[in-house]
Design a protein around this motif. Structure first.
Motif, short mmCIF file in Angstrom:
data_model
loop_
_atom_site.label_atom_id
_atom_site.label_comp_id
_atom_site.label_asym_id
_atom_site.label_seq_id
_atom_site.Cartn_x
_atom_site.Cartn_y
_atom_site.Cartn_z
N ALA A 123 -9.50 9.40 14.53
CA ALA A 123 -9.79 8.28 15.31
C ALA A 123 -8.42 7.58 15.88
O ALA A 123 -8.43 7.12 16.97
N VAL A 124 -7.57 7.65 15.00
CA VAL A 124 -6.23 6.98 15.18
C VAL A 124 -5.63 7.79 16.51
O VAL A 124 -5.00 7.13 17.35
N LEU A 125 -5.66 9.26 16.40
CA LEU A 125 -4.85 9.91 17.20
C LEU A 125 -5.73 9.73 18.78
O LEU A 125 -5.06 9.51 19.84
N LEU A 126 -7.02 9.55 18.73
CA LEU A 126 -7.81 9.30 20.00
C LEU A 126 -7.42 7.88 20.54
O LEU A 126 -7.04 7.78 21.80
N ARG A 127 -7.23 6.79 19.72
CA ARG A 127 -6.81 5.49 20.27
C ARG A 127 -5.47 5.52 20.84
O ARG A 127 -5.30 5.03 21.62
N PHE A 128 -4.54 6.31 20.02
CA PHE A 128 -3.32 6.85 20.59
C PHE A 128 -3.36 7.07 21.90
O PHE A 128 -2.60 6.91 22.87
N GLY A 129 -4.01 8.01 22.09
CA GLY A 129 -4.12 8.88 23.15
C GLY A 129 -4.66 8.08 24.60
O GLY A 129 -3.97 7.95 25.66
N GLU A 130 -5.46 6.81 24.00
CA GLU A 130 -5.80 5.90 25.02
C GLU A 130 -4.58 4.90 25.37
O GLU A 130 -4.35 4.59 26.69
N LEU A 131 -3.88 4.73 24.30
CA LEU A 131 -2.58 3.89 24.49
C LEU A 131 -1.80 4.84 25.41
O LEU A 131 -1.13 3.90 26.31
N VAL A 132 -1.41 5.97 25.13
CA VAL A 132 -0.62 6.59 26.25
C VAL A 132 -1.12 6.59 27.49
O VAL A 132 -0.22 6.42 28.53
N GLU A 133 -2.42 6.93 27.63
CA GLU A 133 -2.82 6.90 29.06
C GLU A 133 -2.82 5.58 29.78
O GLU A 133 -2.58 5.59 30.78
N SER A 134 -2.76 4.54 28.94
CA SER A 134 -2.71 3.24 29.62
C SER A 134 -1.30 2.90 30.26
O SER A 134 -1.15 2.10 31.00
N LEU A 135 -0.22 3.73 29.95
CA LEU A 135 0.98 3.56 30.14
C LEU A 135 1.25 4.14 31.54
O LEU A 135 2.05 4.16 31.93
N GLY A 136 0.10 4.89 32.13
CA GLY A 136 0.26 5.08 33.42
C GLY A 136 1.34 6.19 33.96
O GLY A 136 1.64 6.11 34.90
N GLY A 137 1.72 7.00 33.09
CA GLY A 137 2.94 8.03 33.32
C GLY A 137 4.23 7.62 32.82
O GLY A 137 5.04 8.41 33.15
N ALA A 138 4.36 6.47 32.11
CA ALA A 138 5.87 5.81 31.83
C ALA A 138 6.24 7.04 30.75
O ALA A 138 7.37 7.10 30.34
N TYR A 139 5.23 7.29 29.90
CA TYR A 139 5.69 7.93 28.44
C TYR A 139 4.57 9.10 28.47
O TYR A 139 3.45 8.92 28.71
N GLY A 140 5.08 10.48 27.95
CA GLY A 140 4.63 11.55 27.80
C GLY A 140 4.81 11.78 26.31
O GLY A 140 5.87 11.70 25.75
N THR A 141 3.58 12.18 25.61
CA THR A 141 3.87 12.59 23.94
C THR A 141 3.92 13.78 23.70
O THR A 141 3.52 14.87 24.61
N GLY A 142 4.09 14.15 22.60
CA GLY A 142 4.22 15.76 22.09
C GLY A 142 4.37 15.72 20.55
O GLY A 142 4.19 14.63 19.87
N VAL A 143 4.62 16.86 20.05
CA VAL A 143 4.68 17.17 18.54
C VAL A 143 5.91 16.70 17.98
O VAL A 143 7.00 16.75 18.65
N ASP A 144 6.16 16.15 16.67
CA ASP A 144 7.24 15.54 15.93
C ASP A 144 6.81 15.47 14.48
O ASP A 144 5.49 16.27 14.03
N LEU A 145 7.54 15.46 13.64
CA LEU A 145 7.43 15.28 12.32
C LEU A 145 6.22 14.53 11.90
O LEU A 145 5.76 13.45 12.43
N GLY A 146 5.22 15.52 11.22
CA GLY A 146 3.94 14.83 10.97
C GLY A 146 2.78 15.10 12.01
O GLY A 146 1.67 14.64 11.55
N THR A 147 3.18 15.56 13.13
CA THR A 147 2.21 16.09 13.87
C THR A 147 2.25 17.54 14.20
O THR A 147 3.17 18.04 14.36
N ALA A 148 1.25 18.19 14.98
CA ALA A 148 1.05 19.46 15.12
C ALA A 148 0.23 19.86 16.62
O ALA A 148 -0.27 18.75 16.88
N PRO A 149 0.13 20.93 16.98
CA PRO A 149 -0.61 21.03 18.19
C PRO A 149 -2.18 20.90 18.11
O PRO A 149 -2.55 20.15 19.07
N ALA A 150 -2.78 21.01 16.92
CA ALA A 150 -4.09 20.42 16.96
C ALA A 150 -4.33 18.97 17.23
O ALA A 150 -5.33 18.55 17.77
N ASP A 151 -3.33 18.25 16.63
CA ASP A 151 -3.29 16.70 16.84
C ASP A 151 -3.23 16.48 18.24
O ASP A 151 -3.67 15.61 18.88
#
Ligand code: PHE
Length: 357
Positions: free
Chosen positions: A94-122
């Motif tokens: 649920a946190v990751l989905l809401r984080f996805g919404e936050l990233v989307e709301s930035l309209g392309g200013a920021y794109g995310t990816g894998v770092d410590l504690g996250t993986a492709p499945a995330d």
């Protein structure tokens, strides 16, 4: 948190408190001179949300330098999901989905990816809410885990550093201590062992250290003994700020070259290492393999062979930096930062000229 943001030289910080989970989301956008801010998402437990914010802004600045150093058309940004404690699977999703919404709301200013504690499945989960996500699994059209690419770049960097210090790049018989056996440290340790190095491993999780030691015939070093252990190369592949006023006097290595972001606690630590005649391979130079792979494969449309060739050039870039630093009698970090700054300044001049035309 106000003080941290005010003292920062970056562009903007977006903060969201995720009431349902108690997690804080920080998106730090440092500099977009070269393009959209692109950098991974760290998911970690922080005792205080302020520590998560601190990580986000430090990491975002590092990404600006990393992209500029390889002259890729992206800006510096990073996200931190600061969890108050362990998250169960449903809450995490649920946190990751809401984080996805936050990233989307930035309209392309920021794109995310894998770092410590996250993986492709995330990233697959985040990708249900935004297209601005890199490092999804191959089934979902992504380039997968950046870790092995980062490891390849660090490996070539270690060879170059050995050439500079010992006169030969070969790793046969060289002792290399890998701190942290996660997404990058794990594959790096394997490559080093294959190249004939004497590998020493350390991890906060005793099981992980034991497994790697058995697989690679490596020696285990207890986490608290890492800085006092004699080795040719120390490769920090876990958390940041491990090189500081307390640890540097203890080091018994000739080279520090690893994948962790922000290995220095403060910029003067580069000077401290230099005075001790320990060669420090700047983190953002040698750990750019994952960024190269993801930028190249997912955005720029390069082939896997082209991306890999570019990652292997990290060793050449480091070699040039070390040679210039040596000539000037300066720490390699200064040389690496000024190279990146030159790329940024040229792009800024270009932008100003473009606006005036
Ligand atoms: N998080 C990794 C890094 O700091 C890899 C990465 C780079 C992921 C760029 C996404 C974008 O380099």
């Amino acid at each position: 948190m106000e003080d941290l943001i005010r003292a920062w030289d970056g562009e903007s910080v977006v903060i969201r408190h995720d009431r349902a989970s108690g997690a804080w989301m920080f998106v730090a956008i440092h500099d977009r001179t070269l393009g959209m801010a692109l950098g991974g998402c760290r998911l970690k437990i922080y005792p205080e949300p302020r520590e998560g914010l601190r990580d986000a802004i430090r990491l975002a600045g590092g990404m600006t330098l990393k992209w500029a150093a390889i002259d890729f058309p992206f800006g510096g940004g990073k996200a931190v999901l600061a969890a108050p404690g362990p998250l169960d699977a449903d809450t995490r999703e649920a946190v990751l989905l809401r984080f996805g919404e936050l990233v989307e709301s930035l309209g392309g200013a920021y794109g995310t990816g894998v770092d410590l504690g996250t993986a492709p499945a995330d990233m697959d989960v985040i990708g249900r809410r935004t297209s601005r996500v890199f490092g999804r699994s191959a089934e979902n059209g992504g380039a997968g885990d950046p870790g092995p690419y980062t490891a390849l770049g660090v490996f070539t960097g270690i060879r170059t550093a050995c050439e500079a210090v010992f006169g030969a790049p070969e790793l046969e018989g060289r002792s290399v201590l890998v701190q942290g056996l996660g997404g990058v440290g794990g594959p790096l340790a394997r490559r080093l062992a294959e190249a004939g190095a004497r590998v020493l491993v350390s991890d906060a999780l005793p099981d992980r250290a034991a497994r790697a030691a058995a697989e690679l015939d490596a020696e285990i070093v207890a986490p608290e003994a890492v800085y006092d252990t004699e080795c040719d190369v120390f490769a920090p592949c876990a958390i940041g700020a491990v090189l500081n006023a307390r640890s540097i006097p203890r080091l018994r290595c000739r080279i520090v070259a690893g994948s962790a972001n922000n290995q220095l606690d403060e910029p003067t630590d580069a000077e401290r290492l230099h005075r001790r005649e320990i060669l420090y391979a700047p983190d953002f130079v040698v750990n750019a393999g994952g960024a190269i792979a993801h930028g190249a494969l997912e955005v720029l449309g390069w082939s896997a062979a082209e991306a890999e060739a570019r990652i292997l050039r990290i060793g050449d870039t480091l070699g040039e930096i070390l040679a210039d630093a040596e000539r000037r009698g300066e720490p390699p970090l200064l040389e690496a930062v000024s190279r990146a700054q030159r790329v940024l300044s040229a792009a800024r001049r270009h932008a100003v000229r473009g606006a005036a035309d």
